[in-house]
Design a protein around this motif. Structure first.
Motif, PDB file in Angstrom:
ATOM      1  N   LEU A 457       0.848  -1.196   0.000  1.00 39.41           N
ATOM      2  CA  LEU A 457       0.000   0.000   0.000  1.00 39.41           C
ATOM      3  C   LEU A 457       0.880   1.241   0.000  1.00 39.41           C
ATOM      4  O   LEU A 457       1.775   1.380   0.832  1.00 39.41           O
ATOM      5  N   SER A 458       0.629   2.146  -0.946  1.00 37.97           N
ATOM      6  CA  SER A 458       1.372   3.407  -1.019  1.00 37.97           C
ATOM      7  C   SER A 458       0.446   4.560  -0.740  1.00 37.97           C
ATOM      8  O   SER A 458      -0.588   4.694  -1.386  1.00 37.97           O
ATOM      9  N   ILE A 459       0.839   5.376   0.206  1.00 35.31           N
ATOM     10  CA  ILE A 459      -0.004   6.490   0.643  1.00 35.31           C
ATOM     11  C   ILE A 459       0.795   7.780   0.556  1.00 35.31           C
ATOM     12  O   ILE A 459       1.931   7.842   1.030  1.00 35.31           O
ATOM     13  N   ALA A 460       0.209   8.800  -0.005  1.00 39.12           N
ATOM     14  CA  ALA A 460       0.886  10.094  -0.075  1.00 39.12           C
ATOM     15  C   ALA A 460      -0.134  11.202   0.137  1.00 39.12           C
ATOM     16  O   ALA A 460      -1.173  11.219  -0.514  1.00 39.12           O
ATOM     17  N   PHE A 461       0.158  12.102   1.049  1.00 36.65           N
ATOM     18  CA  PHE A 461      -0.693  13.269   1.275  1.00 36.65           C
ATOM     19  C   PHE A 461      -2.128  12.863   1.570  1.00 36.65           C
ATOM     20  O   PHE A 461      -3.071  13.407   1.004  1.00 36.65           O
ATOM     21  N   ALA A 462      -2.320  11.890   2.439  1.00 39.81           N
ATOM     22  CA  ALA A 462      -3.687  11.410   2.676  1.00 39.81           C
ATOM     23  C   ALA A 462      -3.958  11.212   4.158  1.00 39.81           C
ATOM     24  O   ALA A 462      -3.033  11.069   4.952  1.00 39.81           O
ATOM     25  N   GLY A 463      -5.219  11.188   4.513  1.00 42.70           N
ATOM     26  CA  GLY A 463      -5.633  10.909   5.887  1.00 42.70           C
ATOM     27  C   GLY A 463      -5.695  12.158   6.753  1.00 42.70           C
ATOM     28  O   GLY A 463      -5.194  13.219   6.392  1.00 42.70           O
ATOM     29  N   ASN A 464      -6.364  12.002   7.900  1.00 40.02           N
ATOM     30  CA  ASN A 464      -6.493  13.132   8.823  1.00 40.02           C
ATOM     31  C   ASN A 464      -5.810  12.894  10.145  1.00 40.02           C
ATOM     32  O   ASN A 464      -5.439  13.832  10.838  1.00 40.02           O
ATOM     33  N   SER A 465      -5.749  11.628  10.543  1.00 38.82           N
ATOM     34  CA  SER A 465      -5.289  11.366  11.909  1.00 38.82           C
ATOM     35  C   SER A 465      -4.705   9.974  12.000  1.00 38.82           C
ATOM     36  O   SER A 465      -4.770   9.194  11.048  1.00 38.82           O
ATOM     37  N   ASP A 466      -4.190   9.678  13.160  1.00 37.27           N
ATOM     38  CA  ASP A 466      -3.608   8.362  13.419  1.00 37.27           C
ATOM     39  C   ASP A 466      -4.568   7.231  13.095  1.00 37.27           C
ATOM     40  O   ASP A 466      -4.154   6.137  12.727  1.00 37.27           O
ATOM     41  N   LYS A 478      -2.730  -9.310   5.289  1.00 36.87           N
ATOM     42  CA  LYS A 478      -1.622  -9.813   4.471  1.00 36.87           C
ATOM     43  C   LYS A 478      -0.644  -8.710   4.097  1.00 36.87           C
ATOM     44  O   LYS A 478       0.181  -8.877   3.211  1.00 36.87           O
ATOM     45  N   LEU A 479      -0.749  -7.590   4.770  1.00 33.48           N
ATOM     46  CA  LEU A 479       0.085  -6.460   4.404  1.00 33.48           C
ATOM     47  C   LEU A 479       1.561  -6.781   4.564  1.00 33.48           C
ATOM     48  O   LEU A 479       1.991  -7.304   5.596  1.00 33.48           O
ATOM     49  N   LYS A 480       2.333  -6.439   3.540  1.00 28.40           N
ATOM     50  CA  LYS A 480       3.774  -6.694   3.603  1.00 28.40           C
ATOM     51  C   LYS A 480       4.563  -5.399   3.564  1.00 28.40           C
ATOM     52  O   LYS A 480       5.559  -5.226   4.231  1.00 28.40           O
ATOM     53  N   LYS A 481       4.153  -4.502   2.669  1.00 30.96           N
ATOM     54  CA  LYS A 481       4.903  -3.262   2.521  1.00 30.96           C
ATOM     55  C   LYS A 481       3.951  -2.094   2.637  1.00 30.96           C
ATOM     56  O   LYS A 481       2.969  -2.008   1.903  1.00 30.96           O
ATOM     57  N   LEU A 482       4.292  -1.204   3.554  1.00 31.40           N
ATOM     58  CA  LEU A 482       3.486   0.001   3.706  1.00 31.40           C
ATOM     59  C   LEU A 482       4.420   1.181   3.564  1.00 31.40           C
ATOM     60  O   LEU A 482       5.432   1.272   4.257  1.00 31.40           O
ATOM     61  N   GLU A 483       4.104   2.064   2.615  1.00 32.77           N
ATOM     62  CA  GLU A 483       4.964   3.214   2.420  1.00 32.77           C
ATOM     63  C   GLU A 483       4.092   4.463   2.442  1.00 32.77           C
ATOM     64  O   GLU A 483       3.103   4.556   1.720  1.00 32.77           O
ATOM     65  N   ILE A 484       4.489   5.387   3.283  1.00 32.48           N
ATOM     66  CA  ILE A 484       3.656   6.567   3.549  1.00 32.48           C
ATOM     67  C   ILE A 484       4.515   7.817   3.470  1.00 32.48           C
ATOM     68  O   ILE A 484       5.604   7.851   4.061  1.00 32.48           O
TER      69      ILE A 484
END
Lengths: 573, 195
Positions: A457-466, A478-484
């Motif tokens: 999962l790749s996340i950029a400039f997203a979300g409001n809070s923890d 099944k998450l293996k790679k999380l990049e934020i």
């Protein structure tokens, strides 16, 4: 009573297991299976070269013949990681040269490969057959010369998008006359000249050559001669194509192309005059893969004329110059399309991309087998994404990139949460997702709820809070790679489920709200994780304030503790 | 099941309300407007209830490292092209042409003819012009060079032209009269023309 089967029988049974996952599972059953499996394992995949050491690899799998290694984190592709962060392949080669000289195949991605490494490979592995380097750097054509000279049974030399220095340019002539085993040669990324006569002779004597990707320095008349000698080619990368449709070369190319009835995959065309594309028309009907994403000069009209003929296309990589209109043509002509990548044609020219959500909707309607997408676009809407999700429930990879990273739904001005929600909810097999646009914690709630197979999962400039990050960590089993990057996730999210990180390959967080203190406490708590802080400036000079935000953090599970080759600017806590 | 949920999502789209089956705590009322791309997460969160009212400031994209996420390999490749704007007198929008992939003035004319499909190439004497067959208007290709001067296309060697051309414009013949040796179109001396 399967324990009483002789080992040879077990080994034979295991030989039918090709996937790493299956083999890993089998080795956990009992000790004897573990042993049979490890001696019979030929291919090993290591997703993070720092998760394990070469010595341990060899002691467990002494007969490994094929090794795949990945180095730098994915965001290194976008200049977010220091050049000298790490990922050196030399220690691996050194260890294999001592303990495992059966090595036949080496596949590396985002690693630092020196000429010395290549020379060591060339010297140490008598059966070496296959070298695949993707997005690597640190070597020159001298290293390639060593491979060409010494690897007598070389079958595959595949260089994809590497940064290579070319001091001498004679590496190709280093293939000895006795070398006839080449089946795949890809040097499209090399910038320098090659010895054209040597190339022609090489192609002529390698009767098994199926895949050939040339670089920009091979002129069209040589291309034509090569094709005449190698009509058996299945995959062709034409570096330089002809410019003048009135020329003799063009005619010759056109004629020779007609005989290349085996070509299924076409790429390159770094410079091509659109008026010369008709030379390729005869082979279009057979093409299953077409990559014109390096060819900025082809106008939409010509591109469309070409693509219309490619009725069997399964994989298409193009630039956004094709426009929504062009994508509609793709949708009507390429019914068997499975993978589509639409890249930005002018990375410096923002806001002028010709692609919107309409193109994507058209594709989804026309190409129900679509399972892999990379889409750079100017705008997107929830309605479009919902429609796409309905039309194409088979997505395995879905990567969207809006030019403005926080652009809302172009019509309603709302966040794109619902659109991506529909994607994860409909595409039950989704393994890779990159989200883009204005997104709140809501989208992560959906992802956590529905994306059961999600691995990357790749996340950029997203979300409001923890909460956003926590939804993902809790939900995606099944998450293996999380990049934020650039998202407001902080310490609470980072520390919410520390055990989770041992089930994952890695976590990257940059420009988030994670503090130094939290990273330290995570590192203390979890000895089997390496928590690395990358400092670029002198943010952390002298004493480090625990409350200070960390600019870049990369953590990964490992069995071998902190690495010893990190540069000064990388701290392992 | 999936089609129902999809329908619901679609409905919620049109009604502007975020409907969901879930009852976990939703951050529905704490939408944060990001005021800028570059680490705008100061201690104060701007809470704006209605996105329609929010200003959408065009983000300073040139300053954002690594966005859009394009591999440097690809970026370097694309850098080698030279896109210039092409305008036609009277047309409401401009186009862009990559000069790097063209090899001659003839190519350029053809490319422009392809782009502005109402125009066809017309040779009068040694001049190169484009003509709109609908209204008989003739267009002369001109370009703005590095010094900011507007020049007639075709005088200098091709490579020199590519080097110095900043943008192109197809000017109507009447306007281009001041631009140099090009005389207004006169009938040719019996040599073939294709008008």
């Amino acid at each position: 009573m399967i324990n009483y089967f002789p080992e040879e029988v077990l080994e034979h049974v295991f030989s039918f297991l090709t996937s790493h996952r299956d083999r890993n599972a089998v080795s956990l059953v009992c000790k004897s299976w573990y042993n049979v499996e490890r001696f019979s394992r030929g291919k090993v995949f290591i997703g993070n070269c720092y998760a394990i050491s070469p010595e341990r690899l060899i002691s467990r799998f002494p007969r490994v013949r094929s090794l795949t290694l990945k180095g730098k984190p994915h965001f290194a592709d976008f200049n977010l990681v220091l050049h000298d962060w790490g990922g050196y392949v030399y220690p691996w080669i050194e260890a294999m040269a001592k303990g495992c000289t059966n090595l036949e195949e080496l596949r590396l991605k985002r690693m630092l490969v020196s000429d010395a490494s290549l020379e060591l490979i060339a010297k140490s592995f008598p059966n070496f057959k296959s070298l695949v380097l993707v997005s690597c750097e640190g070597f020159t054509t001298d290293g390639l010369a060593a491979i060409a000279s010494n690897c007598r049974f070389l079958r595959e030399l595949d260089l994809q998008e590497n940064e290579v220095e070319d001091p001498r340019g004679q590496w190709l002539s280093c293939f000895p006359d006795s070398c006839t085993s080449l089946a795949s040669l890809n040097f499209a990324c090399l910038k320098g000249e090659v010895n054209l006569a040597a190339l022609e002779r090489l192609v002529a004597r390698c009767r098994n050559l199926k895949s050939l990707r040339l670089n920009h320095a091979v002129p069209p008349d040589v291309l034509q001669k090569i094709l005449a000698r190698a009509p058996q080619l299945v995959d062709l990368g034409a570096g330089s194509f002809v410019h003048d449709p009135e020329s003799e070369t063009y005619n010759k190319l056109k004629n020779v192309m007609q005989k290349c009835t085996s070509i299924r995959s076409l790429s390159g065309f770094l410079d091509v005059n659109a008026r010369c594309l008709p030379a390729i028309y005869p082979i279009c009907i057979n093409l299953t893969s077409l990559n014109l994403s390096y060819a900025p000069g082809i106008y939409s009209k010509e591109l469309v004329k070409l693509i219309r003929k490619c009725k069997k296309l399964q994989c298409l990589w193009i630039l956004d110059t094709i426009g929504d209109k062009g994508l509609r043509v793709v949708a009507s002509a390429c019914k068997e399309l499975q993978e589509l990548r639409v890249f930005k044609s002018d990375p410096n020219d923002v806001g002028n991309a010709a692609i919107t959500e309409e193109g994507l909707v058209a594709i989804s309607a026309g190409c129900p087998n679509l399972n892999s997408l990379l889409y750079f676009c100017r705008q997107m809407t929830n309605t479009a994404l919902i429609t796409v999700a309905k039309n194409c429930p088979n997505f395995i990879r879905f990567r969207l990139c809006t030019l403005d990273p926080i652009t809302p739904d172009a019509v309603t001005m709302q966040p794109l949460d619902n659109g991506f929600g529909a994607i994860v909810q409909s595409c039950k097999g989704l393994k890779r997702l990159s989200v883009s646009g204005l997104l709140t914690d809501q989208v992560f709630l959906y992802i956590g709820m529905y994306a059961e197979q999600l691995e990357t999962l790749s996340i950029a400039f997203a979300g409001n809070s923890d909460k956003g990050m926590v939804y993902v960590l809790n939900g995606c089993k099944k998450l293996k790679k999380l990049e934020i990057r650039d998202s407001p996730f902080g310490n609470m999210a980072l520390l919410a489920d520390t055990g989770k990180y041992e089930t994952m390959r890695s976590l990257w967080m940059s420009s988030c709200k994670v503090t130094f203190g939290a990273c330290k406490s995570l590192a203390e708590k979890m000895p089997r994780l390496n928590v690395e802080i990358i400092n670029e400036g002198d943010e952390m000079e002298g004493g480090s304030d625990d409350r200070q935000n960390v600019e870049k953090m990369y953590l990964y599970r490992t069995l071998v503790g902190p690495r010893k080759d990190a540069p000064d600017s990388v701290w392992t806590l | 099941m999936s089609s129902e949920i999809t329908k619901e999502l679609l409905e919620s789209e049109t009604s502007g309300v975020l409907k969901t089956e879930l009852t976990l705590g939703l951050p529905g009322d704490s939408l944060v407007q990001k005021s800028g791309i570059k680490r705008g997460f100061s201690d104060v969160d701007l809470k704006l209830a209605n996105y329609d009212q929010a200003e959408s400031q065009p983000p300073p994209q040139a300053q954002v490292v690594g966005w859009p996420p394009v591999r440097s390999y690809r970026k370097n490749l694309i850098k080698n092209c030279k896109y210039v704007k092409v305008g036609v007198d009277g047309a409401p929008y401009l186009r862009k042409i990559d000069l790097e992939i063209l090899s001659s003035y003839q190519d350029l004319l053809t490319a422009m003819g392809d782009m502005f499909t109402c125009l066809t190439i017309c040779h009068v004497l040694n001049e190169r012009k484009l003509m709109d067959s609908a209204n008989g208007e003739e267009y002369v290709p001109t370009y703005e060079d590095k010094d900011g001067d507007w020049m007639l296309v075709g005088d200098v060697p091709w490579k020199m032209f590519v080097e110095s051309c900043k943008r192109l414009r197809l000017m109507t013949s009447s306007e281009a009269i001041g631009l140099g040796a090009a005389a207004p179109s006169t009938p040719s001396k019996g040599s073939s023309t294709s008008c």
